[in-house]
Structures are given as C-alpha cells and as structure tokens.
Design an enzyme around this catalytic site. Sequence first.
Site, mmCIF file in Angstrom:
data_model
loop_
_atom_site.group_PDB
_atom_site.id
_atom_site.type_symbol
_atom_site.label_atom_id
_atom_site.label_comp_id
_atom_site.label_asym_id
_atom_site.label_seq_id
_atom_site.Cartn_x
_atom_site.Cartn_y
_atom_site.Cartn_z
ATOM 1 N N ASP A 103 -25.244 -18.572 -18.504
ATOM 2 C CA ASP A 103 -24.207 -17.572 -18.255
ATOM 3 C C ASP A 103 -24.791 -16.185 -18.029
ATOM 4 O O ASP A 103 -25.714 -15.759 -18.742
ATOM 5 C CB ASP A 103 -23.258 -17.483 -19.455
ATOM 6 N N GLU A 112 -11.129 -23.229 -16.067
ATOM 7 C CA GLU A 112 -10.771 -23.258 -17.488
ATOM 8 C C GLU A 112 -9.296 -22.956 -17.702
ATOM 9 O O GLU A 112 -8.759 -21.986 -17.161
ATOM 10 C CB GLU A 112 -11.621 -22.250 -18.271
#
Length: 272
Positions: A82, A179
């Site tokens: 990330d 998500e």
Amino acid sequence: MKNLAKLVEMKQDKTKISMITAYDFPSAKQAQDANIDMILVGDSLGMTVLGYETTTQVTLEDMIHHGKAVRRGADDTFVVVDLPIGTVGVSDEHDLKNAITLYQETNANALKAEGAHLVNFIKKSTQIGIPIVAHLGLMPQSVGVMGYRLQGSTKDAAEQLIQEAHAVQEAGAVALVLEAIPSDLAGLISEQLDIPVIGIGAGKDTDGQVLVYHDMLNYGVDRYAKFVKQFGDFSVGIDAIKHYDEEVKAGTFPAEAHTYKKKILNEVNSND
C-alpha cells in the site's frame, strides 16, 4: 511466483484469486506456505499491528519496514504494498519519488493506490514501470470524509464507480480492489474489466477475495466488519499466555525437560 500474466489467466479461466494481508515475516511465510496467490501489505497494519485508530497515521517508513519483512517471508508470492496517505496525490515529482522509493525498498511486485483521483499517478507510474493496483469503493484512507459504510448504493454512485473502474484500467492499473460495495455491482465491474478484480465486502462474483490476516484469525481484533469470516481463532493464545504466567509463579516452569543438563558449579568451585 504468480506474475501479472498468470493472474489475468486465472481471471480468464474463472479461477478465483486468493489474497490475504501480511505485515511481518511469519505471517508472510504462513501465507506462502498456504499457497495464497497474492499478499497485500496493507496500511491496515496501522490498526492491526501498530494500534492506531485508522490507517491515516501510517507513514511511508512504516510501509517500507513491514514490506521488507513480508518480502523476506514470501520470496515466491506476488506481493502488493500500500501507498499510505499523503505519499501520492500531491504532485508528479512528489508522487513518483515516493512510489519509486517504496517499490525499490520493498522489492514489491506492485503498489496499491486508493481513489479514482489518482488516475494520472497510475498512468505516470505505469510509464516508468511500476505496476499499480487501484482501490475503489470504501477507501480506509478517506474514512474521515466518507465514513465506514457501503459505497455505490445509489444509482448515481454505482454509475460513478463503474466509470472510475474503467478509468483506472485505462490508466494502466494491473488489478483493482473493490471494497464494501453491492455484490451485483462488483460482479458487473468484474465482468466488464479485463484486469483482475479483488473484492473485500463485495460479494462472491469478483475475480478474487482479500481478507485481513488478523480479522480472519480473530487475532487481537475487537470489532469486525460484516464481510469478515473467521477461519481460525488465535485468541486461544491468551489462554496459553495465562498458563505460562501461572507456571512461572508456581515454579513449575521451567521443568527439567526445558533445562540444560550441564553442571558447571563444581568446576567453578575447583578453581578456588
């Protein structure tokens, strides 16, 4: 190691892709030993490992530190790291400098960036050879603005997500994480895109699934999202630690089986 071509092939063959987070050497090694397809060194480590309330306190240095450990534990698995908040979305020079640093320091296979506003960054990174996994829907780095709730739940929001998904693919994203969006929307996006789409809280019709290591193993986590399933229970470790404490206090640990048999005091005393 599964490369990008293999992941695309899995999508085309309708073979589901498994992805799990890992933040250190042992969790990465476990994931690799279990034949997980992809590992995500998520900035969720801020909450699961570092004890922060959100991911917004995680730094580039944190991601480098944990990314290196994961790569050492999983040298033959596709690893995505990330980009934490503040590292991209500022300027081309700033963004690419951070991306290059994170990519080189961690030896990752790809980096992950949250938000459709980073389309230009995705394009620039791709041009210099850094693969980017995009992330749309609920974006933990933006919880201060959007909160923790289902995304894409209105007609306009759903249409916008579809447009954004196509935009990040066109910009060069090698995969997409969706998500907390409706499952039928996630399924449609997965069907329309050529790149692998990995879901978390997005239903079963995406090309793959990702879960947080600590969530799925009930490891030090007090609250769970609706989409989390616990596949194991590491909380039993508390009982083991309590047992250890009891035996230390009772003087039953260490026992003879845990003690070196070599005796030395006679030799020490003989020198007097």
